[in-house]
Write a protein that holds these residues in place. Structure first.
Motif, short mmCIF file in Angstrom:
data_model
loop_
_atom_site.label_atom_id
_atom_site.label_comp_id
_atom_site.label_asym_id
_atom_site.label_seq_id
_atom_site.Cartn_x
_atom_site.Cartn_y
_atom_site.Cartn_z
N ARG A 38 -3.95 5.99 -6.60
CA ARG A 38 -4.43 4.69 -7.08
C ARG A 38 -3.86 3.58 -6.22
NH1 ARG A 38 -1.74 5.36 -12.61
NH2 ARG A 38 -0.51 6.74 -11.27
N GLU A 60 -12.91 -0.30 -3.60
CA GLU A 60 -11.66 -0.98 -3.90
C GLU A 60 -11.86 -2.11 -4.90
OE1 GLU A 60 -7.94 -3.19 -1.58
OE2 GLU A 60 -9.57 -2.25 -0.44
N GLU A 93 -12.39 -0.58 -8.37
CA GLU A 93 -11.12 -0.08 -8.90
C GLU A 93 -10.26 -1.22 -9.41
OE1 GLU A 93 -7.24 2.54 -7.44
OE2 GLU A 93 -9.07 2.55 -6.25
N GLU A 105 -9.20 6.35 -13.43
CA GLU A 105 -9.04 4.99 -12.90
C GLU A 105 -9.57 4.79 -11.48
OE1 GLU A 105 -5.69 2.79 -15.26
OE2 GLU A 105 -4.72 4.09 -13.79
N ARG A 106 -10.17 5.84 -10.86
CA ARG A 106 -10.64 5.63 -9.49
C ARG A 106 -11.80 6.53 -9.08
NH1 ARG A 106 -6.17 8.74 -9.90
NH2 ARG A 106 -5.62 10.31 -8.32
N ASN A 138 -9.75 0.54 -18.06
CA ASN A 138 -10.30 1.86 -17.74
C ASN A 138 -10.40 2.80 -18.94
OD1 ASN A 138 -10.61 1.54 -14.84
ND2 ASN A 138 -8.37 1.55 -14.73
N ARG A 164 -15.12 8.50 -4.83
CA ARG A 164 -14.26 7.41 -5.26
C ARG A 164 -15.01 6.10 -5.33
NH1 ARG A 164 -7.94 6.76 -3.90
NH2 ARG A 164 -7.61 4.73 -4.88
#
Length: 393
Positions: free
Chosen positions: A188, A372, A375, A117-118, A36, A369
């Motif tokens: 996260r 999944e 991420e 990170e998300r 990331n 966001r």
């Protein structure tokens, strides 16, 4: 025009930009996972570019225009009426514009640490644009642009809020906004991974420390003894907070860490920012000494009691640090208690309301966001098609 003052503010402007690019980008980038790091660089760099343009279009006019007590209006949009001969005090106004532009860049960039990170890049850019214009610029006007918190006739508090370089304007607003965005996002899915490059974190923190001399020393807007004192107390607070942070780490966990040492540096810098135009060296030691412990404890409160995944502790380090410095000005007798606490309350409520509305509006345009799967794979490859480290090349 005073040539010495002008030369110093030119240097200070470069130093404050250096805080975001590359300082903050490296500091935040080293704290995330390897998959990331480029997304963090992208967010910091993209925000810097977009805020620069928006500051010209309307941000500067809202903050420093000749409007009313609540906002500066649009009379100076696109720097209307400002050329190389127009003065702001004894420096060119276009230089004052540029110096303040670097503050408008770093403030929304600080929020990046809460949502790394998300988050989707489109949301980051839209949220940052709206937030700088709607939340940050009016607050800058209220305190620095002659608005309703600056004291005098018609102001909310007769004494005015003492916020030399941004304890409220920069750090409180960014810290509270970070907490709100992180709450909307949720945590996260994998919080167990340590920072991928503590060395990068240290390099970024060192750049922030050096750049902060422009942030605080430049806020005097003059090359004089007051600017020199602001620079000196800034350094002393940072050094002291660094040591008290790792001392508290040693007491709590039995070890001292590099990441802890340099995070303490940032806590000391944020805490001295509003007070750097007033306090002396001994008071700077006190502020830094307390900040290294206070901000570390608040990191635990946010994550374990509030249960909000403010990933890189933006609220605990910047928000709490800035608010603590504002209060310490009253403790040491350099500001009025009513004005300082009232300013914190007014801006705190404004930031909560505007940030919440802006998040809801931005969410309606861009999903907030990533999926999944994205991420898990990392934002570098899924959002930007690149990798920071290609082990096969």
């Amino acid at each position: 025009m005073n040539a010495a003052d002008t030369a110093w503010i030119i240097v200070a402007t470069a130093l404050v930009l250096f805080m975001t690019l590359p300082g903050l980008a490296l500091f935040y980038g080293g704290l995330v996972r390897a998959r990331n790091v480029l997304s963090v660089f992208m967010q910091c760099f993209g925000i810097a570019c977009l805020m620069s343009i928006l500051w010209l279009v309307a941000g500067y006019s809202i903050a420093f225009g000749d409007g009313n007590a609540y906002w500066g209006g649009l009379g100076k949009a696109f720097l209307s009426g400002v050329d190389e001969d127009t003065m702001a005090g004894n420096i060119p106004e276009v230089l004052f514009f540029a110096f303040q532009m670097t503050f408008a860049i770093i403030t929304p960039a600080l929020i990046v640490g809460a949502y790394v990170e998300r988050i989707r890049f489109g949301f980051v850019m839209l949220f940052s644009a709206l937030w700088m214009l709607i939340c940050y610029a009016p607050v800058a006007h209220w305190i620095w642009g002659g608005g309703m918190l600056s004291g005098g006739e018609g102001a909310l508090f007769a004494e005015g809020v003492n916020d030399f370089a941004g304890g409220i304007v920069v750090h409180q607003t960014a810290g509270i906004a970070a907490l709100i965005v992180a709450a909307f996002l949720g945590g996260r899915r994998d919080k167990g991974k340590p920072p991928h490059n503590p060395g990068m974190v240290m390099i970024g923190a060192a750049m922030l420390w050096v750049g902060w001399f422009g942030f605080n020393g430049g806020s005097e807007l003059a090359a004089n003894g007051s600017a020199a004192m602001a620079l000196t107390v800034t350094h002393l607070s940072a050094a002291t907070a660094s040591l008290t942070w790792i001392l508290w780490e040693r007491i709590r966990f039995g070890k001292t860490s590099l990441v802890g040492l340099v995070t303490g540096t940032i806590a000391g810098l944020a805490s001295i920012t509003p007070a750097s135009g007033s306090v002396g060296p001994v008071e700077a030691l006190i502020i830094g000494g307390i900040a290294g412990i206070l901000c570390q404890e608040l990191c635990s409160v946010v994550k374990n009691i509030l249960n909000i995944d403010d990933t890189l502790d933006v609220f605990a380090v910047h928000g709490v640090g800035g608010m603590f410095g504002i209060i310490m000005l009253a403790v040491f007798g350099y500001a009025d208690w009513t004005a300082q606490l009232g300013g914190l309350a007014v801006v705190g409520i404004w930031t909560i309301v505007t940030t919440t509305v802006i998040v809801l509006v931005a969410k309606a345009v861009f999903p907030i966001r990533v999926s999944e799967e994205d991420e898990h794979s990392g934002l570098d490859i899924t959002s930007h098609g690149e990798r920071a480290y290609d082990m096969t090349s």
